[in-house]
Write a protein that holds these residues in place. Structure first.
Motif: not given
Length: 231
Positions: A12-16, A78-84, A93-95, A104-106
């Protein structure tokens, strides 16, 4: 903050802060999608994709464009799943690798009350009853906003598995505070469980009946995550 809600297999990567320079990092096909948008929309669109590409790199995957597909769902390598998710002053974003998770969902929302009439539109009667009890127990939290965020995370986890719409009324969400977490203005956290009121997706031959996840309220944000593990 968002990583606190997710298993270790998720990057997971985030910014404020929305980066005014992020637009320059957009791929041409991404930039074309927001060319006519207002500056705020372009910054948010670009900043969350900077987070997504950093998460790709964290999984050892070369960065690539993140283009919206059906119903706006992001398309992943391909090969990844994630949410933003993004809101005022925040993007994340989380992958994860397929196989480590099924979906997954965020979601992140400003920690304030929902606009008038929104709760009645999105919450089931049983959910509203539980929110009333939670508000009496912990009046410092905007439980209506937290429920809305949880509904968004549930949908983001649902859609990649079904390619179908899930109405707000088709999942009954129970929010439970962690024992001993701060009931006041500090950080609070807990779990969530979403009972699916329509037939759930089939995963490895098994029909899912519910989703589970976690939530937190801190730094002026209500943040939720739903994770569907392998069966």
């Amino acid at each position: 903050m968002i990583e606190q809600l997710l298993p270790a297999s998720v990057v997971a990567v985030e910014t404020f802060a929305h980066d005014d320079t992020a637009e320059a990092a957009l791929y041409p096909e991404e930039a074309a999608l927001v060319a006519g948008a207002v500056p705020k929309r372009r910054r948010e669109f670009a900043t969350v994709r900077v987070c997504a590409r950093a998460a790709m790199e964290g999984l050892g995957v070369p960065p690539r464009p993140v283009l919206p597909g059906e119903r706006g769902a992001p398309g992943w390598p391909d090969g990844l799943l994630g949410s933003m998710t993004h809101c005022e002053g925040y993007a994340a974003a989380a992958l994860a690798r397929e196989g480590d998770l099924v979906s997954l969902g965020i979601d992140a929302e400003p920690h304030g009350p929902l606009p008038e009439g929104v709760l009645e539109a999105v919450a089931l009667p049983a959910e509203r009853d539980r929110l009333t009890r939670l508000a009496a127990l912990r009046p410092g939290l905007h439980w209506d906003r937290l429920l809305f965020s949880a509904k968004e995370s549930v949908y983001k986890a649902w859609f990649p598995l079904t390619r179908a719409w899930l109405d707000f009324s088709e999942a009954d969400i129970d929010l439970v505070p962690d024992p001993g977490t701060d009931p006041g203005p500090g950080a609070s956290s807990g779990t969530l469980r979403a009972e699916l009121l329509v037939p759930g997706p089939l995963v490895a031959g098994r029909r899912l009946t519910h989703f589970e996840g976690r939530w937190t309220v801190q730094r002026g944000l209500a943040t939720t995550a739903v994770v569907v593990p392998p069966v």
